[in-house]
Enzyme design. Structure first.
Site, mmCIF file in Angstrom:
data_model
loop_
_atom_site.group_PDB
_atom_site.id
_atom_site.type_symbol
_atom_site.label_atom_id
_atom_site.label_comp_id
_atom_site.label_asym_id
_atom_site.label_seq_id
_atom_site.Cartn_x
_atom_site.Cartn_y
_atom_site.Cartn_z
ATOM 1 N NE ARG A 195 -2.389 -1.363 3.476
ATOM 2 C CZ ARG A 195 -2.364 -3.038 3.142
ATOM 3 N NH1 ARG A 195 -2.747 -3.999 2.622
ATOM 4 N NH2 ARG A 195 -1.775 -3.362 4.626
ATOM 5 C CD GLU A 255 -1.697 -3.927 14.276
ATOM 6 O OE1 GLU A 255 -1.679 -3.632 13.346
ATOM 7 O OE2 GLU A 255 -2.648 -3.791 15.128
HETATM 8 P P1 AMP Z 1 3.919 -2.131 11.269
HETATM 9 O O1 AMP Z 1 5.174 -2.703 10.786
HETATM 10 O O2 AMP Z 1 3.285 -2.918 12.365
HETATM 11 O O3 AMP Z 1 4.113 -0.678 11.470
HETATM 12 O O4 AMP Z 1 2.497 -2.503 10.104
HETATM 13 C C1 AMP Z 1 2.717 -1.683 9.229
HETATM 14 C C2 AMP Z 1 2.175 -2.166 8.009
HETATM 15 O O5 AMP Z 1 1.137 -3.284 8.092
HETATM 16 C C3 AMP Z 1 1.694 -1.292 6.814
HETATM 17 O O6 AMP Z 1 2.273 -1.654 5.749
HETATM 18 C C4 AMP Z 1 0.288 -1.498 6.775
HETATM 19 O O7 AMP Z 1 -0.370 -1.400 5.691
HETATM 20 C C5 AMP Z 1 -0.060 -2.835 7.484
HETATM 21 N N1 AMP Z 1 -0.799 -2.664 8.644
HETATM 22 C C6 AMP Z 1 -0.701 -3.134 9.742
HETATM 23 N N2 AMP Z 1 -1.725 -3.005 10.882
HETATM 24 C C7 AMP Z 1 -2.755 -2.425 10.197
HETATM 25 C C8 AMP Z 1 -3.973 -2.025 10.426
HETATM 26 N N3 AMP Z 1 -4.442 -2.209 11.477
HETATM 27 N N4 AMP Z 1 -4.726 -1.747 9.175
HETATM 28 C C9 AMP Z 1 -4.153 -1.646 8.190
HETATM 29 N N5 AMP Z 1 -3.088 -1.771 7.671
HETATM 30 C C10 AMP Z 1 -2.183 -2.569 8.741
#
Ligand code: AMP
Length: 174
Positions: free
Chosen positions: A60, A97
């Site tokens: 994205r 996450e």
């Molecule tokens: P992080 O590495 O935990 O910061 O996760 C970020 C990545 O995971 C990004 O590329 C987001 O598109 C996706 N992502 C993580 N959590 C969500 C969420 N709650 N909603 C949408 N996309 C998420």
């Protein structure tokens, strides 16, 4: 801008795993005027920052990253999931996450000494952009800042990023 984004983004509960509220940005993409506003607002937040390259995170981060780079008049480079990039790559593993993953970029994606803006649609725990930052730094470039459409501040991602750059921007936070 923030309330428009929040009104448009769709919350999907328990996707892709129970307990996760997924922020679905696809409704934004159906609104070209809002997309233009987002591009303009993302670029406006970065005024005054020295940026040589925008690095976008699969997948994205590829939606707004290239148009942001075009507005800033700098190259866009993709950071992708392992096995997708055709040329010689360097790689980094990280926790999400929900789950874990490995990302890669081409070995010539950025040049030594360049200042790189890292862009993704959403900041959650920060694991993805920390891994991307490590990749970029392995190539001798530095992180000049971070740009997100959405930041889930309750997950503490901002604190993890501060070690790399204090320039952390988002258009809507929760
Ligand atoms: P992080 O590495 O935990 O910061 O996760 C970020 C990545 O995971 C990004 O590329 C987001 O598109 C996706 N992502 C993580 N959590 C969500 C969420 N709650 N909603 C949408 N996309 C998420």
């Amino acid at each position: 801008m923030e309330s428009k984004i929040k009104q448009t983004v769709r919350d999907i509960s328990d996707f892709p795993k129970p307990g996760i509220v997924f922020k679905d940005i696809t409704p934004i993409l159906k609104d070209p005027a809002l997309c233009r506003e987002i591009n303009t607002a993302l670029a406006a937040q970065l005024k005054g920052l020295e940026i040589d390259v925008v690095a976008g995170i699969e997948s994205r981060g590829f939606l707004f990253g290239p148009s942001l780079a075009q507005l800033l008049n700098v190259p866009f480079v993709p950071v992708r999931k392992a096995g997708k990039l055709p040329y010689t790559t360097i790689r980094q593993s990280y926790d999400l996450e929900y789950g874990s993953a490995t990302i890669e970029c081409h070995k010539d994606a950025v040049l030594r000494g360049q200042k790189v803006l890292v862009h993704d649609d959403l900041l959650a725990t920060g694991g993805t952009v920390v891994a991307a930052s490590e990749l970029i730094m392995q190539l001798g470039a530095s992180i000049t800042g971070y740009s997100f459409i959405i930041a889930l501040d309750f997950l503490g991602g901002r604190d993890r990023l501060k070690a790399y750059s204090g320039n952390i921007f988002s258009l809507a936070s929760y």
